[in-house]
Design a protein around this motif. Sequence first.
Motif, mmCIF file in Angstrom:
data_model
loop_
_atom_site.group_PDB
_atom_site.id
_atom_site.type_symbol
_atom_site.label_atom_id
_atom_site.label_comp_id
_atom_site.label_asym_id
_atom_site.label_seq_id
_atom_site.Cartn_x
_atom_site.Cartn_y
_atom_site.Cartn_z
ATOM 1 N N ALA A 126 -23.205 -49.880 -87.694
ATOM 2 C CA ALA A 126 -23.015 -48.500 -88.138
ATOM 3 C C ALA A 126 -22.644 -48.402 -89.604
ATOM 4 O O ALA A 126 -22.854 -47.360 -90.236
ATOM 5 N N GLU A 127 -22.106 -49.486 -90.175
ATOM 6 C CA GLU A 127 -21.669 -49.445 -91.576
ATOM 7 C C GLU A 127 -22.827 -49.358 -92.564
ATOM 8 O O GLU A 127 -22.620 -49.096 -93.752
ATOM 9 N N ARG A 128 -24.054 -49.497 -92.092
ATOM 10 C CA ARG A 128 -25.213 -49.460 -92.995
ATOM 11 C C ARG A 128 -25.922 -48.099 -92.979
ATOM 12 O O ARG A 128 -26.981 -47.943 -93.595
ATOM 13 N N LEU A 129 -25.336 -47.114 -92.302
ATOM 14 C CA LEU A 129 -25.974 -45.817 -92.105
ATOM 15 C C LEU A 129 -25.056 -44.723 -92.636
ATOM 16 O O LEU A 129 -23.873 -44.674 -92.299
ATOM 17 N N LEU A 130 -25.602 -43.831 -93.500
ATOM 18 C CA LEU A 130 -24.802 -42.782 -94.132
ATOM 19 C C LEU A 130 -25.458 -41.428 -93.930
ATOM 20 O O LEU A 130 -26.671 -41.279 -94.108
ATOM 21 N N TYR A 131 -24.641 -40.440 -93.589
ATOM 22 C CA TYR A 131 -25.154 -39.086 -93.414
ATOM 23 C C TYR A 131 -25.603 -38.517 -94.760
ATOM 24 O O TYR A 131 -24.868 -38.545 -95.753
ATOM 25 N N SER B 155 -26.946 -37.876 -81.027
ATOM 26 C CA SER B 155 -27.276 -39.298 -80.942
ATOM 27 C C SER B 155 -26.418 -39.966 -79.869
ATOM 28 O O SER B 155 -25.476 -39.382 -79.331
ATOM 29 N N GLY B 156 -26.732 -41.211 -79.614
ATOM 30 C CA GLY B 156 -25.956 -41.982 -78.650
ATOM 31 C C GLY B 156 -24.888 -42.841 -79.290
ATOM 32 O O GLY B 156 -24.407 -43.790 -78.661
ATOM 33 N N LEU B 157 -24.503 -42.518 -80.520
ATOM 34 C CA LEU B 157 -23.500 -43.337 -81.201
ATOM 35 C C LEU B 157 -22.117 -43.122 -80.603
ATOM 36 O O LEU B 157 -21.781 -42.030 -80.137
ATOM 37 N N LYS B 158 -21.304 -44.150 -80.670
ATOM 38 C CA LYS B 158 -19.929 -44.086 -80.174
ATOM 39 C C LYS B 158 -19.070 -43.291 -81.167
ATOM 40 O O LYS B 158 -19.440 -43.142 -82.333
ATOM 41 N N PRO B 159 -17.912 -42.799 -80.714
ATOM 42 C CA PRO B 159 -17.063 -41.992 -81.598
ATOM 43 C C PRO B 159 -16.711 -42.666 -82.914
ATOM 44 O O PRO B 159 -16.748 -42.031 -83.975
ATOM 45 N N ASP B 160 -16.376 -43.957 -82.894
ATOM 46 C CA ASP B 160 -16.040 -44.633 -84.142
ATOM 47 C C ASP B 160 -17.264 -44.800 -85.036
ATOM 48 O O ASP B 160 -17.157 -44.746 -86.265
ATOM 49 N N GLU B 161 -18.434 -44.963 -84.435
ATOM 50 C CA GLU B 161 -19.661 -45.056 -85.212
ATOM 51 C C GLU B 161 -20.003 -43.699 -85.842
ATOM 52 O O GLU B 161 -20.441 -43.642 -86.996
ATOM 53 N N LEU B 162 -19.798 -42.630 -85.106
ATOM 54 C CA LEU B 162 -20.035 -41.291 -85.651
ATOM 55 C C LEU B 162 -19.148 -41.029 -86.860
ATOM 56 O O LEU B 162 -19.603 -40.499 -87.882
ATOM 57 N N LEU C 222 -24.338 -27.624 -79.474
ATOM 58 C CA LEU C 222 -24.807 -29.011 -79.597
ATOM 59 C C LEU C 222 -23.953 -29.810 -80.569
ATOM 60 O O LEU C 222 -23.743 -31.014 -80.380
ATOM 61 N N LEU C 223 -23.456 -29.162 -81.603
ATOM 62 C CA LEU C 223 -22.665 -29.864 -82.604
ATOM 63 C C LEU C 223 -21.292 -30.263 -82.081
ATOM 64 O O LEU C 223 -20.698 -31.240 -82.565
ATOM 65 N N GLY C 224 -20.794 -29.520 -81.104
ATOM 66 C CA GLY C 224 -19.479 -29.843 -80.583
ATOM 67 C C GLY C 224 -18.432 -29.792 -81.677
ATOM 68 O O GLY C 224 -18.361 -28.839 -82.441
ATOM 69 N N ASP C 225 -17.626 -30.863 -81.781
ATOM 70 C CA ASP C 225 -16.583 -30.890 -82.809
ATOM 71 C C ASP C 225 -16.945 -31.774 -83.998
ATOM 72 O O ASP C 225 -16.089 -32.124 -84.807
ATOM 73 N N LEU C 226 -18.232 -32.114 -84.126
ATOM 74 C CA LEU C 226 -18.655 -32.982 -85.224
ATOM 75 C C LEU C 226 -18.524 -32.284 -86.572
ATOM 76 O O LEU C 226 -18.910 -31.120 -86.723
ATOM 77 N N SER C 227 -17.976 -32.984 -87.541
ATOM 78 C CA SER C 227 -17.994 -32.532 -88.932
ATOM 79 C C SER C 227 -18.270 -33.738 -89.811
ATOM 80 O O SER C 227 -18.208 -34.882 -89.365
ATOM 81 N N VAL C 228 -18.599 -33.467 -91.081
ATOM 82 C CA VAL C 228 -18.966 -34.528 -92.021
ATOM 83 C C VAL C 228 -17.920 -34.591 -93.121
ATOM 84 O O VAL C 228 -17.654 -33.591 -93.790
#
Length: 244
Positions: free
Chosen positions: A200-205, A224-231, A9-15
Amino acid sequence: MTTFDAEALLGDLSVSMDIDVLVGAYPDRDGPPGDPGSVLGLLEANRVRGAAVASLRAALFDLVQGNDEVLGLDWATPVGTLDLRDPLGSVRELDRLAGLGVRAVRLFPDEQGVEAGFPSVRHVARRAAALGLTILTGGDVRRFWQPFTGLGATVVFLDTHFYHLGDFLVCAADEPGFHTSTRLLNSPDALETVVAELGAERLLYGSRTPLYETVVPLLRLATSGLKPDELLAVAGGNARRLLA
């Protein structure tokens, strides 16, 4: 039985930056190891490459020494902690931290038994805003938005619950410096709603490692349904911008 596969589910996402990480422990309750090595290990195991770190020691009983311990971590972006039970001492600590190059401070109102209407909160908020510091604050956003209004302050509300998201959106619409952590926004559309309403600039992990399951907000962001740049922005870009 189907095995739950978080990695798939995480795919290639990192923080690249987690805005809500703590070191230390509560002396009066059981909990996970909070020593810096254990916390770093948890972050690395959950794809978190950078962290804004504050000290529970500073929040609970030893302000200066706790802050100095965080300042000494070579893997962390240090976040100064303030004690709202001592507004005069906290302002002195604010000035010291700013002089050392710290870019953010954290408030622990629940742990310190402080309510939003106490004069200490507004006093500390005013000084932090004047110094240009980002303020990370716990507490119920339905009350704790009030001390920060009209200051031009940059504030990240760390405890915004999806039940209270509407209240955050209403007050944040009038305060461009108001941001929220993702930690408790676990409903099916909460992250998407923040981005649609505010950008998206108002949301922080944020994860509150090690006190909560680090993978839960990570999975919510990944699915989520966020776009790549938003992620990219939510998963650290916004935090790095606010703490630069």
